[in-house]
Enzyme design. Structure first.
Site, PDB file in Angstrom:
ATOM      1  N   ASN A   1      22.691 -64.256  -6.135  1.00  0.00           N
ATOM      2  CA  ASN A   1      23.006 -63.858  -4.779  1.00  0.00           C
ATOM      3  C   ASN A   1      22.516 -62.197  -4.723  1.00  0.00           C
ATOM      4  OD1 ASN A   1      25.089 -62.923  -5.870  1.00  0.00           O
ATOM      5  ND2 ASN A   1      26.517 -63.800  -4.485  1.00  0.00           N
TER       6      ASN A   1
ATOM      7  N   HIS B   1      26.156 -57.226  -5.136  1.00  0.00           N
ATOM      8  CA  HIS B   1      27.766 -57.269  -5.103  1.00  0.00           C
ATOM      9  C   HIS B   1      28.089 -56.118  -4.435  1.00  0.00           C
ATOM     10  CE1 HIS B   1      31.849 -56.741  -6.370  1.00  0.00           C
ATOM     11  NE2 HIS B   1      31.515 -55.637  -6.557  1.00  0.00           N
TER      12      HIS B   1
ATOM     13  N   LYS C   1      22.141 -56.926  -8.180  1.00  0.00           N
ATOM     14  CA  LYS C   1      21.993 -58.074  -9.461  1.00  0.00           C
ATOM     15  C   LYS C   1      21.093 -58.023 -10.144  1.00  0.00           C
ATOM     16  CE  LYS C   1      26.529 -60.034  -7.545  1.00  0.00           C
ATOM     17  NZ  LYS C   1      26.941 -61.320  -7.276  1.00  0.00           N
TER      18      LYS C   1
ATOM     19  N   GLU D   1      36.471 -50.279  -8.568  1.00  0.00           N
ATOM     20  CA  GLU D   1      35.164 -50.402  -9.166  1.00  0.00           C
ATOM     21  C   GLU D   1      34.383 -49.108  -9.218  1.00  0.00           C
ATOM     22  OE1 GLU D   1      33.688 -53.687  -6.477  1.00  0.00           O
ATOM     23  OE2 GLU D   1      35.258 -55.094  -7.495  1.00  0.00           O
TER      24      GLU D   1
HETATM   25  P1  ATP Z   1      30.548 -60.194  -5.222  1.00  0.00           P
HETATM   26  O1  ATP Z   1      32.076 -59.986  -5.998  1.00  0.00           O
HETATM   27  O2  ATP Z   1      29.493 -60.476  -6.236  1.00  0.00           O
HETATM   28  O3  ATP Z   1      30.174 -59.182  -4.143  1.00  0.00           O
HETATM   29  P2  ATP Z   1      31.435 -62.290  -3.503  1.00  0.00           P
HETATM   30  O4  ATP Z   1      32.528 -61.125  -3.420  1.00  0.00           O
HETATM   31  O5  ATP Z   1      30.726 -62.556  -2.323  1.00  0.00           O
HETATM   32  O6  ATP Z   1      30.492 -61.750  -4.337  1.00  0.00           O
HETATM   33  P3  ATP Z   1      33.125 -64.054  -5.117  1.00  0.00           P
HETATM   34  O7  ATP Z   1      33.955 -65.138  -4.710  1.00  0.00           O
HETATM   35  O8  ATP Z   1      33.660 -62.593  -5.700  1.00  0.00           O
HETATM   36  O9  ATP Z   1      31.831 -63.756  -4.158  1.00  0.00           O
HETATM   37  O10 ATP Z   1      32.345 -64.352  -6.397  1.00  0.00           O
HETATM   38  C1  ATP Z   1      31.780 -63.500  -7.305  1.00  0.00           C
HETATM   39  C2  ATP Z   1      30.324 -64.091  -7.694  1.00  0.00           C
HETATM   40  O11 ATP Z   1      30.201 -65.146  -8.444  1.00  0.00           O
HETATM   41  C3  ATP Z   1      29.352 -64.255  -6.391  1.00  0.00           C
HETATM   42  O12 ATP Z   1      28.703 -63.144  -6.008  1.00  0.00           O
HETATM   43  C4  ATP Z   1      28.412 -65.374  -6.945  1.00  0.00           C
HETATM   44  O13 ATP Z   1      27.649 -64.696  -7.849  1.00  0.00           O
HETATM   45  C5  ATP Z   1      29.265 -65.954  -7.983  1.00  0.00           C
HETATM   46  N1  ATP Z   1      29.877 -67.186  -7.639  1.00  0.00           N
HETATM   47  C6  ATP Z   1      30.939 -67.268  -6.557  1.00  0.00           C
HETATM   48  N2  ATP Z   1      31.066 -68.632  -6.165  1.00  0.00           N
HETATM   49  C7  ATP Z   1      30.440 -69.343  -6.817  1.00  0.00           C
HETATM   50  C8  ATP Z   1      29.933 -70.624  -6.966  1.00  0.00           C
HETATM   51  N3  ATP Z   1      30.639 -71.591  -6.478  1.00  0.00           N
HETATM   52  N4  ATP Z   1      29.071 -71.107  -7.781  1.00  0.00           N
HETATM   53  C9  ATP Z   1      28.337 -70.278  -8.470  1.00  0.00           C
HETATM   54  N5  ATP Z   1      28.438 -68.660  -8.616  1.00  0.00           N
HETATM   55  C10 ATP Z   1      29.529 -68.523  -7.622  1.00  0.00           C
HETATM   56 MG    MG Z   2      33.851 -60.675  -4.929  1.00  0.00          MG
END
Ligand code: ATP
Ligand code: MG
Length: 140
Positions: A111, A114, A8, A125
């Protein structure tokens, strides 16, 4: 088996691309395709469509379009589940020691990486960023 990973904009901007890639390779993933891209707003919105109703959606789209990111196709016999283990929990404070997010993520939003969360989403994807014809050329 293949999955999609995205380093990211926070990690790319902090100069951590090589270190993240190094962890992924040390864990046994093969990089099968990679491209540095600056996502458009439309692309980021479409990619995270599943989160459209969530309160973090607009800031997430803003973050993902804030700078270049490295999109990658990674290969491993158990690519999808194993990569989720290797990246760690969404919130780096909850991520296990040694995971990419524990090592390199700044916050729950910023974070670092992804990873696709299911085999079905991995297929979707990978196709989103890498047309099949382009991947086939590798073996041609
Ligand atoms: P990703 O899909 O990016 O791999 P993930 O599957 O661990 O991450 P998701 O629940 O799919 O988490 O959320 C997608 C992204 O949205 C997260 O990686 C983060 O960057 C952001 N995100 C998720 N939850 C929050 C939150 N509560 N506050 C801020 N950002 C969030
Ligand atoms: Mg996700």
């Amino acid at each position: 088996m293949q999955t999609l990973a995205i380093i990211k904009p926070d990690a790319v901007g902090a100069g951590k691309t090589g270190q993240v890639l190094s962890v992924l390779e040390q864990k046994g993933f093969k990089v099968r395709a990679a491209r540095l891209v600056r996502l458009s707003r439309v692309e980021a919105e479409a990619f995270y469509e599943v989160h459209r109703e969530r309160p973090f959606y607009a800031p997430l789209v803003a973050f993902m379009t804030s700078g270049p990111c490295l999109t990658m196709v990674l290969e491993h016999p158990d690519a999808v589940a194993y990569l989720r283990d290797v990246i760690g929990a969404t919130d780096p404070a909850q991520a296990a020691p040694g995971t990419v997010r524990r090592l390199y993520a700044e916050s729950k939003e910023r974070n670092a990486i992804h990873a696709s969360d299911s085999p079905e989403n991995a297929v979707r994807e990978v196709a989103f960023f890498f047309p099949e014809a382009e991947l086939r050329k590798l073996d041609g």
